[in-house]
Scaffold this motif. Structure first.
Motif, PDB file in Angstrom:
ATOM      1  N   GLN A  70      68.174  33.284 113.642  1.00 17.26           N
ATOM      2  CA  GLN A  70      68.307  34.721 113.870  1.00 17.26           C
ATOM      3  C   GLN A  70      69.420  35.038 114.867  1.00 17.26           C
ATOM      4  O   GLN A  70      70.164  36.013 114.699  1.00 17.26           O
ATOM      5  CB  GLN A  70      66.973  35.286 114.387  1.00 17.26           C
ATOM      6  CG  GLN A  70      65.860  35.295 113.357  1.00 17.26           C
ATOM      7  CD  GLN A  70      64.517  35.655 113.974  1.00 17.26           C
ATOM      8  OE1 GLN A  70      64.251  35.352 115.140  1.00 17.26           O
ATOM      9  NE2 GLN A  70      63.666  36.293 113.203  1.00 17.26           N
ATOM     10  N   PRO A 259      62.164  42.664 110.210  1.00 17.01           N
ATOM     11  CA  PRO A 259      63.355  43.246 110.855  1.00 17.01           C
ATOM     12  C   PRO A 259      63.198  43.374 112.367  1.00 17.01           C
ATOM     13  O   PRO A 259      64.125  43.062 113.126  1.00 17.01           O
ATOM     14  CB  PRO A 259      63.481  44.621 110.189  1.00 17.01           C
ATOM     15  CG  PRO A 259      62.837  44.436 108.846  1.00 17.01           C
ATOM     16  CD  PRO A 259      61.689  43.505 109.098  1.00 17.01           C
ATOM     17  N   ASN A 262      63.621  40.017 114.116  1.00 16.75           N
ATOM     18  CA  ASN A 262      65.028  39.690 114.333  1.00 16.75           C
ATOM     19  C   ASN A 262      65.581  40.419 115.560  1.00 16.75           C
ATOM     20  O   ASN A 262      66.352  39.862 116.339  1.00 16.75           O
ATOM     21  CB  ASN A 262      65.851  40.052 113.100  1.00 16.75           C
ATOM     22  CG  ASN A 262      65.853  38.946 112.065  1.00 16.75           C
ATOM     23  OD1 ASN A 262      65.866  37.769 112.397  1.00 16.75           O
ATOM     24  ND2 ASN A 262      65.842  39.304 110.792  1.00 16.75           N
ATOM     25  N   LEU A 263      65.176  41.686 115.728  1.00 14.74           N
ATOM     26  CA  LEU A 263      65.657  42.462 116.871  1.00 14.74           C
ATOM     27  C   LEU A 263      65.132  41.899 118.188  1.00 14.74           C
ATOM     28  O   LEU A 263      65.863  41.845 119.180  1.00 14.74           O
ATOM     29  CB  LEU A 263      65.237  43.932 116.727  1.00 14.74           C
ATOM     30  CG  LEU A 263      65.993  44.760 115.693  1.00 14.74           C
ATOM     31  CD1 LEU A 263      65.395  46.160 115.610  1.00 14.74           C
ATOM     32  CD2 LEU A 263      67.483  44.853 116.036  1.00 14.74           C
ATOM     33  N   VAL A 275      70.689  48.028 119.017  1.00  8.57           N
ATOM     34  CA  VAL A 275      70.388  47.879 117.583  1.00  8.57           C
ATOM     35  C   VAL A 275      71.683  47.829 116.788  1.00  8.57           C
ATOM     36  O   VAL A 275      71.820  47.065 115.829  1.00  8.57           O
ATOM     37  CB  VAL A 275      69.490  49.031 117.104  1.00  8.57           C
ATOM     38  CG1 VAL A 275      69.308  48.965 115.580  1.00  8.57           C
ATOM     39  CG2 VAL A 275      68.142  48.999 117.795  1.00  8.57           C
ATOM     40  N   ALA A 278      73.110  44.433 116.799  1.00  6.90           N
ATOM     41  CA  ALA A 278      72.377  43.532 115.906  1.00  6.90           C
ATOM     42  C   ALA A 278      72.770  43.768 114.454  1.00  6.90           C
ATOM     43  O   ALA A 278      72.977  42.823 113.685  1.00  6.90           O
ATOM     44  CB  ALA A 278      70.875  43.728 116.089  1.00  6.90           C
ATOM     45  N   VAL A 279      72.884  45.036 114.068  1.00  3.05           N
ATOM     46  CA  VAL A 279      73.266  45.364 112.694  1.00  3.05           C
ATOM     47  C   VAL A 279      74.684  44.883 112.401  1.00  3.05           C
ATOM     48  O   VAL A 279      74.975  44.348 111.321  1.00  3.05           O
ATOM     49  CB  VAL A 279      73.153  46.885 112.451  1.00  3.05           C
ATOM     50  CG1 VAL A 279      73.744  47.263 111.092  1.00  3.05           C
ATOM     51  CG2 VAL A 279      71.697  47.330 112.529  1.00  3.05           C
ATOM     52  N   LEU A 282      74.363  40.900 112.184  1.00  2.00           N
ATOM     53  CA  LEU A 282      73.513  40.360 111.121  1.00  2.00           C
ATOM     54  C   LEU A 282      73.613  41.135 109.812  1.00  2.00           C
ATOM     55  O   LEU A 282      73.333  40.580 108.743  1.00  2.00           O
ATOM     56  CB  LEU A 282      72.047  40.348 111.580  1.00  2.00           C
ATOM     57  CG  LEU A 282      71.711  39.541 112.830  1.00  2.00           C
ATOM     58  CD1 LEU A 282      70.245  39.729 113.205  1.00  2.00           C
ATOM     59  CD2 LEU A 282      72.023  38.068 112.611  1.00  2.00           C
ATOM     60  N   LEU A 287      69.315  41.540 108.723  1.00  4.42           N
ATOM     61  CA  LEU A 287      68.268  41.956 109.646  1.00  4.42           C
ATOM     62  C   LEU A 287      66.897  41.910 108.980  1.00  4.42           C
ATOM     63  O   LEU A 287      65.891  41.589 109.610  1.00  4.42           O
ATOM     64  CB  LEU A 287      68.560  43.372 110.156  1.00  4.42           C
ATOM     65  CG  LEU A 287      67.826  43.851 111.416  1.00  4.42           C
ATOM     66  CD1 LEU A 287      68.189  42.991 112.607  1.00  4.42           C
ATOM     67  CD2 LEU A 287      68.149  45.310 111.685  1.00  4.42           C
ATOM     68  N   CYS A 288      66.872  42.226 107.682  1.00  2.57           N
ATOM     69  CA  CYS A 288      65.606  42.277 106.950  1.00  2.57           C
ATOM     70  C   CYS A 288      65.192  40.931 106.366  1.00  2.57           C
ATOM     71  O   CYS A 288      63.999  40.695 106.128  1.00  2.57           O
ATOM     72  CB  CYS A 288      65.694  43.302 105.816  1.00  2.57           C
ATOM     73  SG  CYS A 288      65.895  45.007 106.378  1.00  2.57           S
TER      74      CYS A 288
END
Length: 332
Positions: A70, A259, A262-263, A275, A278-279, A282, A287-288
């Protein structure tokens, strides 16, 4: 058979059938702990502690692999390659890094989660009354589990912060004893709770799915799969149903909460990250789905084992296993 006191019959008549199964038939030859008493909730907390602490610690190697995939998807591209890199750089001990904060944190979380779930489930049922509680029982499960998890995550958060750092930054700390004070020195006590909001985002939907799905799956299994009413099943059969229902519920839990998982890993590993960061790193799809197959296996096994251990603990204390009481269950 000795007569049941009038006040006991009156008290039990207010308990919805889906919340109560005769402990004499389901768990033990005599009821040693009064249902919904402080001792009952304490016994549930002990069961939750045992079910969560030991199971999460047991799958630490899977968690190490998942967290690294992750945090650094460019380097850790697959489960196999991640295991190989960790073994090459840190040896076999690297796969077990973070077991101590995992054990302590999830033991505390489990005690609050299960004990308070039983408490809130009963309180909310009493608030709406037996008829409404029976009709809207899934909402009771959802509200009770969400309320319990809010508190349980506050207990878990400091140890989760240490665990992620230890597992993904080998140079940061060896384990709980040096990792916890190191975070406090660098970020203050508030640094231990920095990830509580994404932790709520991961754990509250997870726990709501875990408890509500489990309760409904167990009820459906006794209604459509098991040819015998729960009250007539052996303890072994009941515990088998608990494990199977827990495993199936765990698969749904993993998908719903992934999701946010992962965060949590991303935030605890990168100070000041958002966030959006992260987006960007990933992607929405990543993320999902990043690490999801491994997490399905891990969470499914964890959840099945947790319900099995939790209900085994209930049996040990002379209490009924969770869920599946039929509408014909006697309440006298």
């Amino acid at each position: 058979m000795a007569a049941v006191p009038e006040d006991s019959r009156r008290r039990r008549s207010l308990i919805p059938n889906f919340l109560y199964t005769s402990p004499t038939a389901a768990a033990a030859p005599s009821e040693r702990i009064e249902m919904f008493s402080p001792a009952y909730y304490a016994a549930c907390a002990v069961g939750g502690l045992a079910s969560c602490g030991f199971t999460h610690a047991a799958v630490t190697p899977l968690d190490v692999v998942k967290c690294n995939m992750q945090i650094d998807p460019a380097r850790f591209k697959s489960t196999g390659s991640t295991v190989g890199i960790v073994l090459k750089e840190q040896g076999i001990r690297g796969l077990f890094k973070g077991w101590a904060p995992t054990f302590v944190g999830y033991s505390a979380q489990g005690a609050f989660k299960y004990g308070l779930y039983e408490y809130f489930k009963k309180e909310y049922s009493d608030m709406v009354g037996p008829a409404a509680a029976g009709k809207y029982k899934t909402l009771i499960y959802l509200a009770g589990s969400a309320s319990a998890e809010v508190i349980a995550d506050v207990a878990l958060c400091p140890f989760e912060a240490v665990k992620v750092r230890v597992q993904t930054q080998p140079e940061f700390a060896r384990s709980l004893a040096d990792g916890l004070p190191k975070i406090v020195r660098a970020q203050g006590v508030s640094g231990l709770f920095r990830g509580v909001v994404p932790l709520w985002g991961r754990q509250i939907p997870y726990t709501m799915m875990k408890f509500a799905t489990f309760e409904n799956i167990v009820e459906a299994m006794y209604k459509h799969v098991i040819p015998t009413r729960k009250e007539e099943c052996s303890k072994g059969v009941q515990l088998g149903v608990s494990f199977a229902g827990g495993y199936i519920a765990g698969v749904f839990c993993a998908v719903v909460s992934h999701p946010a998982d992962n965060l949590v890993s991303f935030f605890n590993n990168a100070a000041g990250a958002t966030v959006a960061d992260a987006v960007k790193k990933l992607g929405i799809w990543g993320l999902c789905t990043r690490g999801l197959p491994l997490r399905i296996v891990m969470v499914g096994t964890l959840t099945g084992a947790q319900w099995g251990i939790y209900d085994s603990s209930k049996v040990f204390f002379g209490l009924p296993t969770t869920g599946g009481g039929s509408s014909a269950t006697a309440v006298n």
